[in-house]
Design an enzyme around this catalytic site. Structure first.
Site, PDB file in Angstrom:
ATOM      1  N   ASP A   1       0.874  -1.170   0.000  1.00 14.33           N
ATOM      2  CA  ASP A   1       0.000   0.000   0.000  1.00 14.33           C
ATOM      3  C   ASP A   1       0.912   1.221   0.000  1.00 14.33           C
ATOM      4  OD1 ASP A   1      -1.556   2.166   0.650  1.00 14.33           O
ATOM      5  OD2 ASP A   1      -2.619   1.187   2.296  1.00 14.33           O
TER       6      ASP A   1
ATOM      7  N   THR B   1      -3.272   5.825  -2.989  1.00 17.02           N
ATOM      8  CA  THR B   1      -4.177   6.963  -3.152  1.00 17.02           C
ATOM      9  C   THR B   1      -3.547   7.854  -4.217  1.00 17.02           C
ATOM     10  OG1 THR B   1      -3.039   8.235  -1.449  1.00 17.02           O
ATOM     11  CG2 THR B   1      -4.976   6.995  -0.748  1.00 17.02           C
TER      12      THR B   1
ATOM     13  N   LYS C   1      -1.975  12.305  -2.338  1.00 14.71           N
ATOM     14  CA  LYS C   1      -0.932  12.679  -1.360  1.00 14.71           C
ATOM     15  C   LYS C   1       0.304  13.152  -2.125  1.00 14.71           C
ATOM     16  CE  LYS C   1      -2.908   9.798   2.161  1.00 14.71           C
ATOM     17  NZ  LYS C   1      -3.483   8.488   2.166  1.00 14.71           N
TER      18      LYS C   1
HETATM   19  N1  PLP Z   1      -3.429   3.471   3.031  1.00 17.75           N
HETATM   20  C1  PLP Z   1      -2.560   4.289   3.635  1.00 17.75           C
HETATM   21  C2  PLP Z   1      -1.159   3.819   3.878  1.00 17.75           C
HETATM   22  C3  PLP Z   1      -2.964   5.573   4.031  1.00 17.75           C
HETATM   23  O1  PLP Z   1      -2.097   6.376   4.648  1.00 17.75           O
HETATM   24  C4  PLP Z   1      -4.290   5.973   3.769  1.00 17.75           C
HETATM   25  C5  PLP Z   1      -4.776   7.313   4.147  1.00 17.75           C
HETATM   26  O2  PLP Z   1      -4.208   8.071   4.839  1.00 17.75           O
HETATM   27  C6  PLP Z   1      -5.162   5.074   3.141  1.00 17.75           C
HETATM   28  C7  PLP Z   1      -4.698   3.829   2.800  1.00 17.75           C
HETATM   29  C8  PLP Z   1      -6.606   5.394   2.952  1.00 17.75           C
HETATM   30  O3  PLP Z   1      -6.856   6.353   2.030  1.00 17.75           O
HETATM   31  P1  PLP Z   1      -8.278   7.100   2.031  1.00 17.75           P
HETATM   32  O4  PLP Z   1      -8.237   8.087   3.142  1.00 17.75           O
HETATM   33  O5  PLP Z   1      -8.334   7.700   0.653  1.00 17.75           O
HETATM   34  O6  PLP Z   1      -9.332   6.061   2.233  1.00 17.75           O
END
Ligand code: PLP
Length: 409
Positions: free
Chosen positions: A196, A222, A225
């Site tokens: 991720d 995402t 960011k």
């Molecule tokens: N994965 C990680 C590592 C994140 O830091 C985040 C959000 O901060 C997400 C997933 C989730 O993203 P979203 O807020 O768009 O659902």
């Protein structure tokens, strides 16, 4: 703007948000300023269109133009990250993770993910999240001494627990992640591997962070960011998982895709493929290092001792201030950051002993090393002295910096 007349209350809030963004220092590591072309695409008429399905295979008529943007987004994402398949429809990073888990696993399967308290994300197994509620979670953390991932411990846990999926990636881990090591661990214990890269995607795209794509079955991210795109998610995978991933996103977990956001994702990937994105991403990393060094020279303790990414995590315990207090004091000076648990934090998650800082947004504004050094001084003064006079002085300096580096979209 038509909205000014038609809905003045919302209009006023939007204008105030513009003002807030212009007049404060945005140091939340997961935020950025989307450029005008991204705002235009995501505010376009494509919000009107239902387009369940995928380009060329829709359940609705009239999809020729949204097919164009989704195809562009997919092709550009594949080029940017060098992946075999990309699904650009997840509404968010969390949606991307849900769809990926459900494509690869059955409910109740074992997922090994980084504990939230050590920097992982809610979707990596928090008991209140869909991940923790629907899967058996085996958490791994970081070493107490240096707050780094202990790859031999991860391997030991993986060999003992035999998870079906290992999730690597984090929300508050300042060091680089060794995806190759994770892939060796996953193959030794027979697990699938998902990275991720929600936070570090921009650095990965610019070649400034090890690339997970060659080592992972699936990579989620995402787009809002470090990638500096619209708020949204994406899943990349090897071709052999493509059909399962696509089915899991739609019809598995979502209905109509947000075509206006997908148009903006296409623009985001075009921007990230351009040469100047590499300069931007290098600036983000250089600024993070400068901020870290300047804070350390003021005696501030940093989790992992520094940063190799776009983010830093301050351990506030030696300064006798909590994350919650620091966040509020900094906000009063116009420095926007977030309290964050540090590994083995004695404080509750709503209080915390840590503060997370990031440089993506300030770098977008054009700030560099000199500004990071000045900001580090303002931050340390505030969190050490904790008085109104210091906050007031810092607020004046923040205003000057904001005027000197206006937010240009
Ligand atoms: N994965 C990680 C590592 C994140 O830091 C985040 C959000 O901060 C997400 C997933 C989730 O993203 P979203 O807020 O768009 O659902």
């Amino acid at each position: 703007m038509k909205i000014k007349k038609r809905d003045p209350e919302v209009y006023r809030a939007i204008k105030k948000e513009e003002e807030r963004e212009n007049t404060t220092l945005e140091m939340i590591a997961s935020e950025n300023y989307a450029p005008a072309e991204i705002l235009e695409a995501s505010g376009s008429c494509m919000t009107d269109k239902y387009a369940e399905g995928y380009p060329g295979k829709r359940y609705y008529g009239g999809c020729e133009n949204v097919d164009t943007v989704e195809t562009l987004a997919i092709e550009r994402a594949k080029k940017l990250f060098g992946c075999e398949h990309a699904n650009v429809q997840p509404h968010s990073g969390s949606q991307a993770n849900i769809a990926a888990y459900l494509a690869l696993l059955k409910i109740g399967a074992k997922i090994m993910g980084m504990d939230l308290s050590c920097g992982g994300h809610l979707t990596h197994g928090h008991p209140l999240n869909f991940s923790g509620r629907n899967f058996k979670i085996i958490p791994y953390g970081v070493r107490k001494e240096d707050q780094l991932i202990d790859y031999s411990e991860v391997k030991e846990i993986a060999m003992r627990e035999k998870p079906d999926l290992i999730v690597t990636g984090a929300s508050a881990y300042p060091a680089k992640i060794d995806f190759e090591k994770f892939s060796e661990i996953a193959s030794s214990c027979g697990a699938l591997l998902l990275a991720d890269i929600a936070h570090i995607a921009g650095l990965v795209a610019a070649g400034l962070h090890p690339d997970p794509v060659p080592y992972c079955d699936v990579v989620t991210t995402t787009t809002h960011k470090t990638l500096r795109g619209p708020r949204g998610g994406m899943i990349m995978c090897r071709e052999k998982y493509a059909a399962d991933i696509d089915r899991s996103v739609f019809p598995g977990n979502q209905g109509g895709p947000l075509m206006h956001v997908i148009a903006a994702k296409a623009v985001c990937f075009k921007n990230a493929l351009a040469d100047d994105f590499k300069n931007y991403a290098s600036g983000v990393a250089e600024n993070a290092r400068a901020l870290a060094e300047a804070l350390k020279s003021q005696g501030v303790t940093l989790v992992t001792g520094g940063t190799e990414t776009h983010l830093l995590l301050l351990d506030l315990r030696p300064l006798g201030i909590t994350g919650k207090e620091a966040e509020a004091l900094l906000q009063a000076a116009g420095i926007i950051a977030n309290k964050n648990s540090i590994p083995y934090d004695p404080e509750k998650p709503l209080v915390t002993s840590g503060l997370r800082l990031g440089t993506p947004a300030l770098t977008t504004r054009g700030m560099g090393v000199r500004e990071m050094e000045l900001i580090a001084l303002l931050i340390t003064d505030i969190i050490k002295k904790k008085d109104d006079k210091t906050v007031l002085y810092a607020a004046g300096e923040v205003k000057k910096l904001c005027r000197k580096f206006p937010l240009k979209r």
